[in-house]
Every structure is written in structure tokens, then in C-alpha cells.
Design a protein around this motif. Structure first.
Motif, PDB file in Angstrom:
ATOM      1  N   LYS A 547     -16.403  -6.101  15.487  1.00  0.00           N
ATOM      2  CA  LYS A 547     -16.741  -6.097  14.063  1.00  0.00           C
ATOM      3  C   LYS A 547     -16.247  -4.825  13.393  1.00  0.00           C
ATOM      4  CE  LYS A 547     -20.795  -9.090  14.414  1.00  0.00           C
ATOM      5  NZ  LYS A 547     -22.270  -9.169  14.335  1.00  0.00           N
ATOM      6  N   ILE A 548     -16.348  -3.715  14.120  1.00  0.00           N
ATOM      7  CA  ILE A 548     -15.840  -2.450  13.581  1.00  0.00           C
ATOM      8  C   ILE A 548     -14.325  -2.547  13.378  1.00  0.00           C
ATOM      9  CG2 ILE A 548     -15.452  -0.021  14.092  1.00  0.00           C
ATOM     10  CD1 ILE A 548     -18.284  -0.654  13.222  1.00  0.00           C
ATOM     11  N   LYS A 549     -13.656  -3.100  14.368  1.00  0.00           N
ATOM     12  CA  LYS A 549     -12.203  -3.252  14.266  1.00  0.00           C
ATOM     13  C   LYS A 549     -11.841  -4.185  13.123  1.00  0.00           C
ATOM     14  CE  LYS A 549     -11.273  -2.306  19.150  1.00  0.00           C
ATOM     15  NZ  LYS A 549     -10.826  -2.873  20.448  1.00  0.00           N
ATOM     16  N   ILE A 550     -12.628  -5.266  12.999  1.00  0.00           N
ATOM     17  CA  ILE A 550     -12.379  -6.205  11.896  1.00  0.00           C
ATOM     18  C   ILE A 550     -12.594  -5.513  10.554  1.00  0.00           C
ATOM     19  CG2 ILE A 550     -13.264  -8.282  10.746  1.00  0.00           C
ATOM     20  CD1 ILE A 550     -13.827  -9.420  13.540  1.00  0.00           C
ATOM     21  N   ALA A 551     -13.674  -4.716  10.474  1.00  0.00           N
ATOM     22  CA  ALA A 551     -13.954  -3.998   9.229  1.00  0.00           C
ATOM     23  C   ALA A 551     -12.832  -3.013   8.914  1.00  0.00           C
ATOM     24  CB  ALA A 551     -15.292  -3.273   9.340  1.00  0.00           C
ATOM     25  N   GLU A 552     -12.362  -2.303   9.940  1.00  0.00           N
ATOM     26  CA  GLU A 552     -11.258  -1.372   9.732  1.00  0.00           C
ATOM     27  C   GLU A 552      -9.988  -2.120   9.336  1.00  0.00           C
ATOM     28  OE1 GLU A 552     -11.153   0.707  13.401  1.00  0.00           O
ATOM     29  OE2 GLU A 552     -12.701   2.164  12.813  1.00  0.00           O
ATOM     30  N   HIS A 553      -9.804  -3.280   9.955  1.00  0.00           N
ATOM     31  CA  HIS A 553      -8.643  -4.107   9.620  1.00  0.00           C
ATOM     32  C   HIS A 553      -8.737  -4.579   8.166  1.00  0.00           C
ATOM     33  CE1 HIS A 553      -5.346  -6.893  10.111  1.00  0.00           C
ATOM     34  NE2 HIS A 553      -6.111  -7.890   9.704  1.00  0.00           N
ATOM     35  N   GLU A 554      -9.951  -4.998   7.761  1.00  0.00           N
ATOM     36  CA  GLU A 554     -10.158  -5.432   6.376  1.00  0.00           C
ATOM     37  C   GLU A 554      -9.888  -4.278   5.423  1.00  0.00           C
ATOM     38  OE1 GLU A 554     -10.909  -8.391   5.045  1.00  0.00           O
ATOM     39  OE2 GLU A 554     -10.656  -9.280   7.020  1.00  0.00           O
ATOM     40  N   LYS A 555     -10.335  -3.104   5.825  1.00  0.00           N
ATOM     41  CA  LYS A 555     -10.094  -1.921   4.989  1.00  0.00           C
ATOM     42  C   LYS A 555      -8.596  -1.681   4.848  1.00  0.00           C
ATOM     43  CE  LYS A 555     -10.983   3.046   4.954  1.00  0.00           C
ATOM     44  NZ  LYS A 555     -11.608   4.165   5.700  1.00  0.00           N
ATOM     45  N   ARG A 556      -7.879  -1.760   5.949  1.00  0.00           N
ATOM     46  CA  ARG A 556      -6.425  -1.580   5.896  1.00  0.00           C
ATOM     47  C   ARG A 556      -5.768  -2.666   5.049  1.00  0.00           C
ATOM     48  NH1 ARG A 556      -7.100  -0.281  11.383  1.00  0.00           N
ATOM     49  NH2 ARG A 556      -6.467  -2.391  11.993  1.00  0.00           N
ATOM     50  N   LYS A 557      -6.293  -3.871   5.159  1.00  0.00           N
ATOM     51  CA  LYS A 557      -5.729  -4.969   4.373  1.00  0.00           C
ATOM     52  C   LYS A 557      -5.924  -4.720   2.881  1.00  0.00           C
ATOM     53  CE  LYS A 557      -6.089  -9.269   5.409  1.00  0.00           C
ATOM     54  NZ  LYS A 557      -6.631 -10.590   5.783  1.00  0.00           N
ATOM     55  N   ILE A 558      -7.105  -4.192   2.529  1.00  0.00           N
ATOM     56  CA  ILE A 558      -7.357  -3.905   1.121  1.00  0.00           C
ATOM     57  C   ILE A 558      -6.410  -2.811   0.637  1.00  0.00           C
ATOM     58  CG2 ILE A 558      -9.044  -2.951  -0.490  1.00  0.00           C
ATOM     59  CD1 ILE A 558     -11.203  -4.390   1.110  1.00  0.00           C
ATOM     60  N   LEU A 559      -6.248  -1.774   1.459  1.00  0.00           N
ATOM     61  CA  LEU A 559      -5.309  -0.713   1.100  1.00  0.00           C
ATOM     62  C   LEU A 559      -3.895  -1.280   0.977  1.00  0.00           C
ATOM     63  CD1 LEU A 559      -6.634   2.169   3.373  1.00  0.00           C
ATOM     64  CD2 LEU A 559      -6.763   2.047   0.877  1.00  0.00           C
ATOM     65  N   GLU A 560      -3.571  -2.181   1.900  1.00  0.00           N
ATOM     66  CA  GLU A 560      -2.262  -2.830   1.828  1.00  0.00           C
ATOM     67  C   GLU A 560      -2.144  -3.678   0.574  1.00  0.00           C
ATOM     68  OE1 GLU A 560      -1.958  -4.985   5.444  1.00  0.00           O
ATOM     69  OE2 GLU A 560      -1.682  -3.200   6.707  1.00  0.00           O
ATOM     70  N   GLN A 561      -3.266  -4.356   0.218  1.00  0.00           N
ATOM     71  CA  GLN A 561      -3.253  -5.172  -0.994  1.00  0.00           C
ATOM     72  C   GLN A 561      -3.044  -4.292  -2.216  1.00  0.00           C
ATOM     73  OE1 GLN A 561      -2.999  -8.209  -1.146  1.00  0.00           O
ATOM     74  NE2 GLN A 561      -4.231  -9.326   0.330  1.00  0.00           N
ATOM     75  N   ILE A 562      -3.785  -3.166  -2.245  1.00  0.00           N
ATOM     76  CA  ILE A 562      -3.623  -2.242  -3.371  1.00  0.00           C
ATOM     77  C   ILE A 562      -2.174  -1.748  -3.436  1.00  0.00           C
ATOM     78  CG2 ILE A 562      -4.283   0.021  -4.264  1.00  0.00           C
ATOM     79  CD1 ILE A 562      -7.099  -0.524  -3.171  1.00  0.00           C
ATOM     80  N   ASP A 672      -4.489 -13.953  -3.364  1.00  0.00           N
ATOM     81  CA  ASP A 672      -5.174 -12.874  -2.633  1.00  0.00           C
ATOM     82  C   ASP A 672      -6.636 -12.792  -3.045  1.00  0.00           C
ATOM     83  OD1 ASP A 672      -2.894 -12.209  -1.269  1.00  0.00           O
ATOM     84  OD2 ASP A 672      -2.293 -10.630  -2.667  1.00  0.00           O
ATOM     85  N   PHE A 673      -6.892 -12.956  -4.343  1.00  0.00           N
ATOM     86  CA  PHE A 673      -8.276 -12.891  -4.816  1.00  0.00           C
ATOM     87  C   PHE A 673      -9.095 -14.096  -4.348  1.00  0.00           C
ATOM     88  CE2 PHE A 673      -7.177  -9.256  -7.162  1.00  0.00           C
ATOM     89  CZ  PHE A 673      -8.338  -8.704  -7.683  1.00  0.00           C
ATOM     90  N   ASN A 674      -8.445 -15.244  -4.261  1.00  0.00           N
ATOM     91  CA  ASN A 674      -9.151 -16.416  -3.716  1.00  0.00           C
ATOM     92  C   ASN A 674      -9.619 -16.152  -2.287  1.00  0.00           C
ATOM     93  OD1 ASN A 674      -8.782 -17.853  -6.087  1.00  0.00           O
ATOM     94  ND2 ASN A 674      -6.924 -18.882  -5.375  1.00  0.00           N
ATOM     95  N   LEU A 675      -8.749 -15.572  -1.480  1.00  0.00           N
ATOM     96  CA  LEU A 675      -9.114 -15.232  -0.100  1.00  0.00           C
ATOM     97  C   LEU A 675     -10.208 -14.174  -0.078  1.00  0.00           C
ATOM     98  CD1 LEU A 675      -5.571 -15.105   1.559  1.00  0.00           C
ATOM     99  CD2 LEU A 675      -7.325 -16.875   1.866  1.00  0.00           C
ATOM    100  N   LEU A 676     -10.103 -13.217  -0.986  1.00  0.00           N
ATOM    101  CA  LEU A 676     -11.118 -12.166  -1.060  1.00  0.00           C
ATOM    102  C   LEU A 676     -12.492 -12.773  -1.360  1.00  0.00           C
ATOM    103  CD1 LEU A 676     -11.768  -9.101  -1.147  1.00  0.00           C
ATOM    104  CD2 LEU A 676     -11.329  -9.194  -3.603  1.00  0.00           C
ATOM    105  N   ASP A 677     -12.518 -13.722  -2.292  1.00  0.00           N
ATOM    106  CA  ASP A 677     -13.789 -14.388  -2.627  1.00  0.00           C
ATOM    107  C   ASP A 677     -14.339 -15.168  -1.447  1.00  0.00           C
ATOM    108  OD1 ASP A 677     -13.800 -13.372  -5.137  1.00  0.00           O
ATOM    109  OD2 ASP A 677     -13.090 -15.184  -6.142  1.00  0.00           O
ATOM    110  N   MET A 678     -13.457 -15.826  -0.712  1.00  0.00           N
ATOM    111  CA  MET A 678     -13.903 -16.604   0.448  1.00  0.00           C
ATOM    112  C   MET A 678     -14.497 -15.695   1.513  1.00  0.00           C
ATOM    113  SD  MET A 678     -10.800 -19.369   0.808  1.00  0.00           S
ATOM    114  CE  MET A 678     -11.412 -19.950   2.375  1.00  0.00           C
ATOM    115  N   ARG A 679     -13.908 -14.530   1.737  1.00  0.00           N
ATOM    116  CA  ARG A 679     -14.404 -13.615   2.769  1.00  0.00           C
ATOM    117  C   ARG A 679     -15.704 -12.940   2.363  1.00  0.00           C
ATOM    118  NH1 ARG A 679      -8.906 -11.992   3.152  1.00  0.00           N
ATOM    119  NH2 ARG A 679      -9.414 -10.112   1.946  1.00  0.00           N
ATOM    120  N   ASN A 680     -15.800 -12.602   1.056  1.00  0.00           N
ATOM    121  CA  ASN A 680     -16.930 -11.786   0.611  1.00  0.00           C
ATOM    122  C   ASN A 680     -17.930 -12.537  -0.257  1.00  0.00           C
ATOM    123  OD1 ASN A 680     -15.995  -9.077   1.644  1.00  0.00           O
ATOM    124  ND2 ASN A 680     -14.265  -9.607   0.344  1.00  0.00           N
TER     125      ASN A 680
END
Length: 863
Positions: A547-562, A672-680
Motif C-alpha cells: 500500500k505504501i508503494k502504491i501510495a508512492e506510485h500514485e504520488k509519482r503519477k500525480i506529479l507525472e500528471q502535473i 485523466d480526471f475520470n480515472l482520478l475520480d474512479m480511484r478517489n
């Protein structure tokens, strides 16, 4: 004496032993008492197999005490002596029920006391005489504490409770002189009254206990395992509350805890009626719980077990149960004497009782973790046999009790083989490992040779060519009553020692063999359960890492999205710059081309100029009309170029490419926002969609922008104040020249004026061309910039949204990290704790069953 019980059976019995025709009138209380007395005295005399002259003289002396000249005793006593010897009634207690049941409690005490008097005629009390009298007292139902008082009169080392002595004294004083000889009673009573003065102590001697040190230690060991289990339960429960483990594991640990808590050894006492099973149980317990009589007295299954308080529960065949008193219990388990004399089949078959459970907090064996099942005799009723065999299903060991005087009869051997098969789970060929043979009443076998013969016979039967039993120390020769007397009266003898050896054999078997069978599977289950718990906890810990790795991955994905959004913005900006440059270059070429043919097209257009004003009267208005025509035609030229060339040709392709790329990037952002809504589970995509729709509408409006308006605005500048005076001055010169030379007519003059306006206008236009084209470039760039700025606002909004999500996730991630590291450390500690518990359990079990520890826990207690 209860003379109301005198019946034909009594008359017939006395007729048999006297050889005379006895009538009902002859059967007096004194005759009945003397008949009992003769049997007892002869039993004592023959106990050691040797009859001395002193004993004969003592027999005559004691009988004389009860003879009076007017009684019939003198006539009957010698006939009775002869008959008792002939039929050996002194060892056939079952046949004596007919006359012994008539004796009162006081008469029973007197009878035993006179037996003791006979036994000490040689100056000492032999152990065989002592054992005979113990059996007699048990048969008559004399209370052990009363028996101890009587024995103390002839065994000075015996000690007694003064209160019990007073009870015995009172009972002897209640004997009725009219029934028995007063002098005989007085003499015996005086012997008792001398006891308090001669006794070494007037308080009761502490009992010699049966020790179960091994079983108690085993029970403590089981409790320790239970404590380990409880510790594991607490860990699992806490883990469940924290969400680490499922409730199923709590149930598994609880079930193992329950098994350990309820762990008891079950010991069944089996045998035919009247073999001393109840006496054996009382000796094992160190207390008289089970009723003991020479006649069959237990027709009911009785379970004796540990309980926090004393209580007796009677369970019936219809499923009901009730708590009963001890007196009720004795009544329910006892079979009436009348029934015994006849047959017990009917009484037992009609019994509504399924079993009776006795719970007691201080019974020696029960509070050492053993339940005792006292089964009914197997020989009297098929239903009892079925009940007993049913009890064998869940027992750890069975003790089969046989009588030394008739050891292992044919019927007993048949029963033993049935028991062997049942204990072996139906296997017919194998001997039983958990079956013990106890030969009771060994003290009644008078010679050592006879004892050896009995021992050899029993060992041959049960351990011979077709063995019934297997294992060490499975056969024992004891006297349960003698051992019980030793326990209750506070002395140690050979029978007590033999019984101790028997106890240790049972104890060793239960602990070493059955205990291992019970605890080993439990410990293995516990080991597997601990390993399972540790595995699941480690899996949970791994899940936390994931879960930590997934969270870090999600964080990286958001940074990548930005970064991706910024990249999209840059991409569109670069594309726009490129398209602007391309558009301006093409527009410049087209503009120059358009401007090159402008004069010619304007000349053609001038042919259509007209004015309502006349040259000579309204000259300035005419000129203004032509200027307006020029401006109009030039505006039309510009509109045609803007619409036909700039927008529809030069900018069309660039606009299509830009719109296509803008729509692509906006769709990608929306996705990207559709996926973001689905995840969160958010609604960011809806907000973005509204923004995109607004921008799309703005872009559509932007596509209709009028580029020519800006150009025509510049046109108004150069056709304004500066353009008109210059044009009027030029045209005035033209008109003056024409009139002076008279070369032009009116139409020619009009043409000259048009050309002058056209030349002057084109000249002014050429002078302003750079500014006009600069304005054109500015509008083209502005057009593209507005589009890019609109898209950039969407991207900025997307970046802002993702930055908020990133901020939330960063906060959540930090909290997760802190919780994770705390949980990880806690889980690691608990896993280590469980491993230590597991190692401790394995070590404790290995140590428990090591040879050294066995020597400590099983050795008999020193005498």
C-alpha cells in the motif's frame, strides 16, 4: 433388632445350619444374634488357617455370655457351630444377608467388637484377622470411624476422635437387655470405656493421603499451556480489533483454549457386581463417596469429577436433570436387598436414570484432572452392558476389577475380550494398551502359595499366547478395603503400599501415554495455528508495504500528471508559435500578391464611382463622395482578401490543426480526471468538464473574429483628416489646369478627379502599408494567443486540482507511513512474541516428556 423382618427365609436358613426343624417361635432376637456371632467368631478363627485351643476356649467363653438357663441357646449353639463349619458360611457373605439384615446398628458394632476380642486371644492382632474384620464391617455397613474406635480397643497404636468414641458408646448403651445378655453387653462396653484413658491421643489421626503428584504437575503443565493459549488469544484479539486478523482466528484459538481447559483424563472402573469397585473408587478418592456393601449396590452410571462446589446432578433418560442430596444419591444408586436376593434385572431395566454426576472440589484424584466413571456391573443385565460399552467410547483407561477368590471366571474373560475389542476401536486381534486388571481381596487368600497361583493364573490369561492386555504394570493385586482403612485411619501397611504402586502405574500411563496422545496433537495444532497467525501477520505487513508503494506510485503519477499537464500546455504553446509563424509567412506572401494587383483592381472599381453632386457647384462634396467610394472599394478588397485568402486558405489549415490538438489534449485531461475520480471517489471530472465546455464555446466564438475590421480601422486613419485636404489640393490644381487649357470636358474632368482620388488614396495606403500589415500580424497573433490562453486556463485548473489531490495524498501518505511503521513495528514484536511462545511450548513439551522429568514426577512418594 427389627423382628418384623423375620420371615420364612430366616427360619429355613437357621433350620439348614442347625439341621433341626426350626419353627417361627424358636427364632428369637437372641438366637439370631448368636447365629451371626458364631459365623463371625469362626471366621476370625479360620482367617489364618490355624485354629488354636485358646481360640476354641475363647469361643466357648464368648458364647457363654449370651447363654441363660431358660434360653434355647445352649441347645442350638453347638448345632450352629457344626453347620457353619460344614457350609463355610463365614466366607459366604452373600448368603448371610438373610440374617444380617435383621441386626441393628448397635448389634453390628457389638458383633465386630466381639470379633476383635477373638482375634487378639494370642496377644496380637494378625493382619489376616484384621482384614477379615474390615471386610465384615464393610459388609455390615459399619461406619469406618466407628470401626476405627472398635479397632483401637485391641490395637493400642490406633487413634480416634473422642466424639466418634462417644457415638459408639451411645450406640452400645441403646442395646436392649431383654433381647441380649446384659452382662455381655456391659463387659464389652467397659472395654470401650477404658479407651480414652489408655489412648495416646484423643484426637483423630490425620489421614494417610493418596498422592497424585505426577497428575497434579501434569495438570499444572496443562494450565501453563492454557496460559500460553490465552496469551495467544489476547494477541489475536488485539490484532483483530486493529484489523490485522479475521475473527475466524479468534474462534480457532478459543477452540484450542477450550480443549485445554476442558482436558480431563477419564478413568472407567468396570467389573461384575460385588467385586469392590466402589471401595476401589473411594480409596482412589481418599474419601467415602460411593456406598459400599457386600451386596450389589450400584445399578447406575456414576461420574465423579471436579467441581467448584459439592453437588450431585441426576440426569434422566428423558433428558431432564435435577440436583439431589447425598442421601437421595445413596438411595438412587443402591439396589434393594430384596431385589438382590431375587434378581436385579427388573429394577435396573425400569430405572429412569441415565447417569448421576458428582462434582466435588477436594476429591484427591478428581482435582488432579481425572474423571472417574463408576459403571454398573456388567454381568446382571444386557442393558447395563450396553451402557458400560457406551461409556468406553471416550475413556483414557479402563480398570477391570476381579475377585481374588474367583479371579477371572469364564464370564469375566468373555467380558474382558469384549472390552479389549471395544477399547481397540473394533480391532479383534490386538491386545488393549489402556486396560488394567485389578485383582481385589488378595488379603483374603490365606497362603502365599495360593496367592502365587492366582497371580500366575491371571498373568497367563491376560498376557499369555492370546494376550488381552499389553504394556508394563497393567496387572495389580490389591486389597481396596485394607488400603481404604489405612487411608481413613491414618496408618501405612503393605496393602497401602501395594495400592500406591497401582496408583503410580495408572498415573504414569495417563501422563506418559495418554497425556502425550492428547497434548501432542494439541501442541501441534497450536504450533500450526501460531505459524498461521505469523504468516497472516507478515502478509498483512507485506500488504502495508504494498500500500505504501502504491501510495508512492500514485504520488509519482500525480506529479507525472502535473508535469504532463504542463507539457501539454507547452506543446500547445509551441504549436501555436509555429502556426503563427507559418500563418504570418503565408499571409505576407498573399498580402504582397494582393497588394501588387490592388491598383489595377481599384481602377476597375473606380469606373463605378458616382456622385450626385456637380463639379462646379459642390466640388468639395463631389471629392468626398469619390473618397468614400475609394474607401469602400478598398475595404471590400481587404474583406475579400481576409475572407478568401487569410481565413479560408492561409489560417484555415493552421486553425484546424490547432483545434484538433487542443481537443486532443483536453480529452486526455478529461480522461485523466475520470480515472482520478474512479480511484478517489471524487467529482473533479465534472468540474473540469464544465470548464472545458465553457472554453469550447469561447473558442467557437473566437473562430468568427473579423480580421478585416482591424485593417479597416487603420484605413479610416489614413483616409481621415490628412487624406482629404491633400486630395482636395491635388484635385483643385487638376481642375484649374483643365479650365486653363480647355482640354477636358465635364466627363473627362470627372475621370481626372477619380484618378486623382485613386492615386492619392493608393499613395496614402502605400505609406500606411507597414502599419496596416503590422496590425494584421498583431491580430493574427492575438487570435492564436486567445485560444492558447483559454486552453492554458483549463490546464492551470487541472494542475491546481491535481496539486490539491497531491497535497491530500501527501498528508494521507504521511499518516499512512507513520501508521504503517507503527503497525509494522507492532506486528514484528507480536510475531517475535508468538515465535517465542511457540518455542517455549515446544521446549516445555519436550522437557515434560524427557526421561529426567519423568523420574521426578512419577516416582512414588516415600513412606
Amino acid at each position: 433388632m427389627n423382628t418384623s423382618l423375620i420371615e420364612n427365609q430366616v427360619v429355613n436358613f437357621l433350620s439348614k445350619i442347625t439341621g433341626q426343624k426350626i419353627t417361627q417361635r424358636d427364632v428369637t432376637p437372641l438366637v439370631i444374634f448368636v447365629a451371626n456371632l458364631i459365623i463371625v467368631l469362626l471366621g476370625v478363627m479360620f482367617a489364618d488357617g490355624i485354629v488354636t485351643d485358646k481360640e476354641k476356649q475363647k469361643l466357648v467363653e464368648i458364647l457363654a455370655r449370651f447363654s441363660t438357663p431358660e434360653s434355647d441357646i445352649r441347645r442350638f449353639k453347638y448345632l450352629m457351630i457344626k453347620g457353619v463349619k460344614k457350609y463355610q458360611l463365614y466366607i459366604k457373605f452373600n448368603e448371610l444377608v438373610i440374617i444380617t439384615k435383621l441386626l441393628s446398628e448397635s448389634e453390628q458394632l457389638l458383633l465386630v467388637g466381639l470379633g476383635y476380642e477373638m482375634s487378639t486371644i494370642d496377644g496380637k492382632l494378625g493382619w489376616r484377622e484384621q482384614r477379615y474384620l474390615e471386610m465384615l464391617a464393610q459388609f455390615l455397613g459399619v461406619k469406618p470411624q466407628h470401626f476405627a474406635v472398635l479397632a483401637s480397643a485391641f490395637k493400642p497404636q490406633e487413634k480416634f476422635d473422642i466424639a466418634v468414641f462417644n457415638e459408639v458408646d451411645d450406640l452400645l448403651n441403646t442395646l436392649r437387655p431383654q433381647e441380649l445378655n446384659t452382662e455381655a453387653i456391659k463387659q464389652h462396653s467397659n472395654e470401650l470405656k477404658a479407651l480414652p484413658a489408655n489412648s495416646k491421643a484423643k484426637t483423630a489421626q490425620p489421614r494417610v493421603s493418596i498422592y497424585y503428584e505426577g497428575l497434579k504437575k501434569f495438570q499444572e503443565f496443562s494450565k501453563q499451556l492454557g496460559n500460553y493459549c490465552h496469551h495467544i488469544f489476547q494477541i489475536v484479539q488485539t490484532c483483530h480489533e486493529l484489523g490485522f486478523l479475521s475473527k475466524d482466528l479468534i474462534d480457532e484459538v478459543s477452540e484450542l483454549s477450550r480443549k485445554l481447559e476442558l482436558h480431563r483424563f477419564r478413568l472407567a472402573i468396570i467389573g461384575e457386581f460385588s467385586q469392590g469397585k466402589s471401595t476401589l473408587i473411594n480409596t482412589l478418592l481418599g474419601e467415602e463417596i460411593q456406598p459400599m456393601q457386600e451386596i450389589p449396590c450400584n445399578g447406575t452410571v456414576v461420574v465423579l469429577k471436579y467441581g467448584a462446589q459439592k453437588r450431585i446432578i441426576c440426569r434422566y433418560k428423558n433428558g431432564s436433570e435435577e440436583e439431589i442430596s447425598f442421601d437421595d444419591y445413596r438411595q438412587k444408586v443402591s439396589i434393594s436387598q430384596d431385589t438382590v436376593i431375587g434378581s436385579i434385572n427388573e429394577e435396573v431395566a425400569q430405572s429412569a436414570i441415565e447417569e448421576i454426576v458428582i462434582e466435588h472440589p477436594s476429591l484427591a484424584l478428581c482435582n488432579s484432572g481425572v474423571e472417574i466413571i463408576d459403571s454398573p456391573g456388567l454381568n446382571e443385565n444386557p442393558e447395563l452392558t450396553a451402557i458400560t460399552q457406551k461409556l468406553l467410547q471416550n475413556i483414557d483407561a479402563a480398570i477391570f476389577v476381579t475377585n481374588a477368590s474367583r479371579a477371572l471366571t469364564q464370564s469375566e474373560r468373555e467380558l474382558l475380550n469384549k472390552l479389549r475389542i471395544k477399547l481397540n476401536g473394533g480391532k479383534d486381534e490386538e491386545p488393549a494398551n489402556n486396560l488394567f486388571i485389578v485383582c481385589n481381596f488378595i488379603d483374603l487368600i490365606s497362603t502365599e502359595k495360593s496367592r502365587e497361583q492366582i497371580k500366575k493364573r491371571i498373568h497367563t490369561i491376560v498376557e499369555g499366547d492370546k494376550p488381552i492386555i499389553t504394556g508394563k504394570n497393567r496387572v495389580h493385586f490389591i486389597s481396596a478395603q485394607a488400603a481404604l482403612n489405612a487411608v481413613l485411619n491414618g496408618y501405612d501397611d503393605e496393602y497401602k503400599k501395594s495400592f500406591d504402586i497401582f496408583v503410580k502405574s495408572i498415573e504414569r500411563f495417563l501422563i506418559i501415554e495418554r497425556g502425550r496422545l492428547k497434548l501432542q496433537p494439541l501442541s501441534e495444532q497450536l504450533n500450526k495455528l501460531i505459524q498461521k497467525i505469523i504468516r497472516i501477520l507478515n502478509e498483512f505487513k507485506d500488504d502495508l508495504e504494498t500500500k505504501i508503494k502504491i501510495a508512492e506510485h500514485e504520488k509519482r503519477k500525480i506529479l507525472e500528471q502535473i508535469g504532463g499537464f504542463s507539457g501539454r500546455d507547452v506543446k500547445i504553446t509551441l504549436l501555436t508559435i509555429q502556426l503563427i509563424e507559418q500563418g504570418l509567412e503565408q499571409a505576407n506572401i498573399s498580402w504582397n500578391k494582393w497588394n501588387k494587383g490592388l491598383e489595377e483592381r481599384m481602377i476597375l472599381r473606380s469606373e463605378q464611382w458616382s456622385s450626385e453632386h456637380k463639379l462646379f457647384w459642390k466640388q468639395d462634396k463631389l471629392i468626398r463622395d469619390y473618397i468614400q467610394c475609394f474607401v469602400r472599394d478598398l475595404s471590400n478588397e481587404i474583406d475579400e482578401w481576409v475572407n478568401n485568402q487569410l481565413k479560408n486558405v492561409i489560417l484555415q489549415e493552421s486553425l484546424l490543426k490547432l483545434d484538433r490538438d487542443i481537443n486532443y489534449e483536453l480529452d486526455a485531461i478529461q480522461s485523466d480526471f475520470n480515472l482520478l475520480d474512479m480511484r478517489n471517489n471524487t467529482i473533479f471530472s465534472e468540474e473540469l468538464k464544465r470548464s472545458i465546455n465553457d472554453i469550447t464555446e469561447q473558442l467557437i466564438e473566437l473562430d468568427n473574429i473579423d480580421f478585416s475590421a482591424a485593417l479597416k480601422g487603420e484605413l479610416l486613419v489614413f483616409t481621415g483628416i490628412g487624406f482629404i485636404p491633400v486630395t482636395l489640393a491635388n484635385i483643385t490644381g487638376v481642375i484649374a489646369s483643365s479650365f486653363g487649357s480647355m482640354m477636358l470636358d465635364g466627363d473627362g474632368l470627372h475621370e481626372e478627379i477619380k484618378m486623382s482620388v485613386l492615386e492619392t488614396g493608393l499613395q496614402k495606403f502605400d505609406e500606411s502599408l507597414d502599419k496596416i500589415y503590422e496590425k494584421l500580424e498583431e491580430n493574427i497573433e492575438k487570435f492564436f494567443d486567445i485560444k492558447v490562453e483559454s486552453v492554458s486556463r483549463v490546464i492551470e485548473e487541472a494542475i491546481y486540482t491535481y496539486e490539491k489531490v497531491l497535497e491530500q495524498q501527501e498528508k494521507s501518505h504521511q499518516e499512512m507511513l507513520e501508521k504503517h511503521y507503527a503497525n509494522k513495528a507492532w506486528i514484528s514484536d507480536k510475531c517475535e512474541e508468538l515465535e517465542q511462545l511457540n518455542n517455549r511450548i515446544s521446549k516445555d513439551i519436550a522437557l515434560w516428556y524427557s526421561e529426567e522429568i519423568n523420574k521426578v514426577i512419577i516416582n512414588p512418594r516415600p513412606s
